[in-house]
Design an enzyme around this catalytic site. Structure first.
Site, PDB file in Angstrom:
ATOM      1  N   CYS A 151      -3.709 -12.894  -5.399  1.00 17.97           N
ATOM      2  CA  CYS A 151      -3.468 -13.592  -4.130  1.00 17.97           C
ATOM      3  C   CYS A 151      -3.761 -15.085  -4.271  1.00 17.97           C
ATOM      4  O   CYS A 151      -3.919 -15.787  -3.275  1.00 17.97           O
ATOM      5  CB  CYS A 151      -4.303 -12.985  -3.009  1.00 17.97           C
ATOM      6  SG  CYS A 151      -6.096 -13.117  -3.252  1.00 17.97           S
ATOM      7  N   ARG A 192       0.839  -1.205   0.000  1.00 21.68           N
ATOM      8  CA  ARG A 192       0.000   0.000   0.000  1.00 21.68           C
ATOM      9  C   ARG A 192       0.875   1.257   0.000  1.00 21.68           C
ATOM     10  O   ARG A 192       0.581   2.236  -0.688  1.00 21.68           O
ATOM     11  CB  ARG A 192      -0.938  -0.016   1.205  1.00 21.68           C
ATOM     12  CG  ARG A 192      -2.126  -0.939   1.029  1.00 21.68           C
ATOM     13  CD  ARG A 192      -3.149  -0.772   2.127  1.00 21.68           C
ATOM     14  NE  ARG A 192      -2.903  -1.616   3.266  1.00 21.68           N
ATOM     15  CZ  ARG A 192      -3.450  -2.818   3.466  1.00 21.68           C
ATOM     16  NH1 ARG A 192      -4.261  -3.329   2.561  1.00 21.68           N
ATOM     17  NH2 ARG A 192      -3.193  -3.525   4.550  1.00 21.68           N
ATOM     18  N   ASP A 252     -16.465  -1.797  -5.134  1.00 21.75           N
ATOM     19  CA  ASP A 252     -16.541  -3.104  -4.479  1.00 21.75           C
ATOM     20  C   ASP A 252     -17.976  -3.607  -4.580  1.00 21.75           C
ATOM     21  O   ASP A 252     -18.912  -2.796  -4.661  1.00 21.75           O
ATOM     22  CB  ASP A 252     -16.121  -3.011  -3.003  1.00 21.75           C
ATOM     23  CG  ASP A 252     -15.707  -4.358  -2.440  1.00 21.75           C
ATOM     24  OD1 ASP A 252     -14.498  -4.678  -2.498  1.00 21.75           O
ATOM     25  OD2 ASP A 252     -16.583  -5.110  -1.974  1.00 21.75           O
ATOM     26  N   PHE A 293     -11.907  -3.406  -6.493  1.00 21.05           N
ATOM     27  CA  PHE A 293     -11.965  -4.440  -5.448  1.00 21.05           C
ATOM     28  C   PHE A 293     -11.464  -3.811  -4.143  1.00 21.05           C
ATOM     29  O   PHE A 293     -10.570  -4.330  -3.472  1.00 21.05           O
ATOM     30  CB  PHE A 293     -11.113  -5.656  -5.817  1.00 21.05           C
ATOM     31  CG  PHE A 293     -11.392  -6.221  -7.184  1.00 21.05           C
ATOM     32  CD1 PHE A 293     -12.475  -7.063  -7.405  1.00 21.05           C
ATOM     33  CD2 PHE A 293     -10.577  -5.900  -8.254  1.00 21.05           C
ATOM     34  CE1 PHE A 293     -12.730  -7.587  -8.661  1.00 21.05           C
ATOM     35  CE2 PHE A 293     -10.822  -6.420  -9.520  1.00 21.05           C
ATOM     36  CZ  PHE A 293     -11.900  -7.267  -9.723  1.00 21.05           C
ATOM     37  N   ASP A 326      -6.826  -5.143  -6.862  1.00 20.19           N
ATOM     38  CA  ASP A 326      -6.510  -6.080  -5.764  1.00 20.19           C
ATOM     39  C   ASP A 326      -7.692  -7.030  -5.576  1.00 20.19           C
ATOM     40  O   ASP A 326      -8.405  -6.965  -4.574  1.00 20.19           O
ATOM     41  CB  ASP A 326      -6.219  -5.297  -4.489  1.00 20.19           C
ATOM     42  CG  ASP A 326      -5.763  -6.204  -3.348  1.00 20.19           C
ATOM     43  OD1 ASP A 326      -5.245  -7.305  -3.634  1.00 20.19           O
ATOM     44  OD2 ASP A 326      -5.940  -5.818  -2.177  1.00 20.19           O
TER      45      ASP A 326
END
Length: 305
Positions: free
Chosen positions: A249, A119, A157, A135, A209
């Site tokens: 991820c 970040r 989101d 996201f 992300d």
């Protein structure tokens, strides 16, 4: 990891700390424990009490609401294991910025500490920029971007609740969510396609992300198509010379494979792309040399020409 400016971090990192099935996160004065294996399940009460003594924490909250527990014949389990529970959300600090974490109901253990260093690194490109944070979850990237001098941040989101918490985080750090940010609830893929078709004003910086797309080998190909699609759409919405910070991820997607997917997206978007930085999870998420799957988080900061 723990400093006056940061009091949220991973304390026990499962297999990579040679404790398979045990994850413990430290949030201010509380610990959150996730138990994913039968062996750890049998000792979790003892472990919780030991952790309380060793760390001086006020309480240990269990968040073992994991689907993988079914493979061990275990039901999901949540609640207080030792000490006392917080009365509500717990305020934490990350690199001097403030956030509130719902230890009982937040995603995973409540906050994504693995992205802490990333970040800050992404925020370094945001000064004076119009930023899209896709996201966005609870807007941690947005807070860092604004703290670094971003002109405006748009958060997208699917969760209205997450966007609401994101507004709280903006206010908590002295930013005006009505003037300096925009919150949009919806599907990122759909919204970015609509914006592409409408020809909206391009962004200076886009942050991607997303959640884990590749849940198993069976849906890996579909996940790779998703990563390629979302990166291609983002590249088409950036100004010439704009910055794309993109992450995966998914442990099943290696760093090399992810870079190849982003390359494919650049070809389809017909945009030359330069990699400026390679990103990984924070050093409180170590990777045991015997457990390469623990190297799950990878990211690229790219200049899109």
């Amino acid at each position: 990891i723990a400093t006056p400016e940061t009091n949220a971090y991973r304390l026990v990192n499962g297999e990579s700390d040679y404790l398979p099935g045990l994850m413990v996160d430290h949030y201010a004065e509380y610990l959150v424990m996730q138990v994913g294996t039968l062996g750890m399940e049998r000792y979790k009460q003892m472990l919780a009490e030991l952790l309380l003594t060793l760390t001086g924490a006020k309480g240990v909250i269990e968040r073992s609401d994991l689907a993988l527990r079914r493979q061990e014949g275990l039901l999901e389990a949540t609640g207080l294991l030792a000490g006392v529970a917080p009365a509500g959300p717990v305020e934490i600090r990350e690199l001097g910025l403030r956030y509130q974490v719902d230890l009982a109901h937040g995603q995973k253990s409540g906050f994504y500490t693995d992205q802490r260093d990333n970040r800050r690194r992404v925020a370094a490109y945001c000064r004076g920029a119009r930023v899209l944070n896709a996201f966005s979850y609870t807007a941690a990237f947005a807070v860092h971007a604004l703290a670094a001098g971003a002109r405006h941040v748009t958060n997208i989101d699917t969760s209205v609740d997450a966007l609401t918490v994101g507004e709280t985080h903006l206010r908590l750090n002295g930013f005006d969510p009505d003037q300096q940010a925009e919150q949009i609830a919806g599907d990122v893929f759909t919204i970015l396609r609509d914006w592409r078709d409408e020809g909206i004003e391009p962004f200076d910086v886009i942050i991607l992300d997303p959640p884990k797309f590749a849940q198993s080998h069976g849906n890996l190909d579909r996940a790779l198509r998703g990563y390629k699609d979302i990166n291609m759409l983002a590249m088409g919405l950036l100004k010439p010379g704009g910055i794309l910070a993109t992450f995966s991820c998914s442990g099943l997607v290696s760093a090399d494979l992810f870079q190849k997917v982003v390359f494919g997206a650049a070809v389809d978007a017909k945009r030359p792309v330069q990699i400026l930085e390679w990103l990984r999870q924070g050093n409180d998420h170590p990777v045991a040399i015997t457990f390469p799957e623990g190297d799950y988080l990878k990211g690229l900061i790219c200049r899109v020409l």
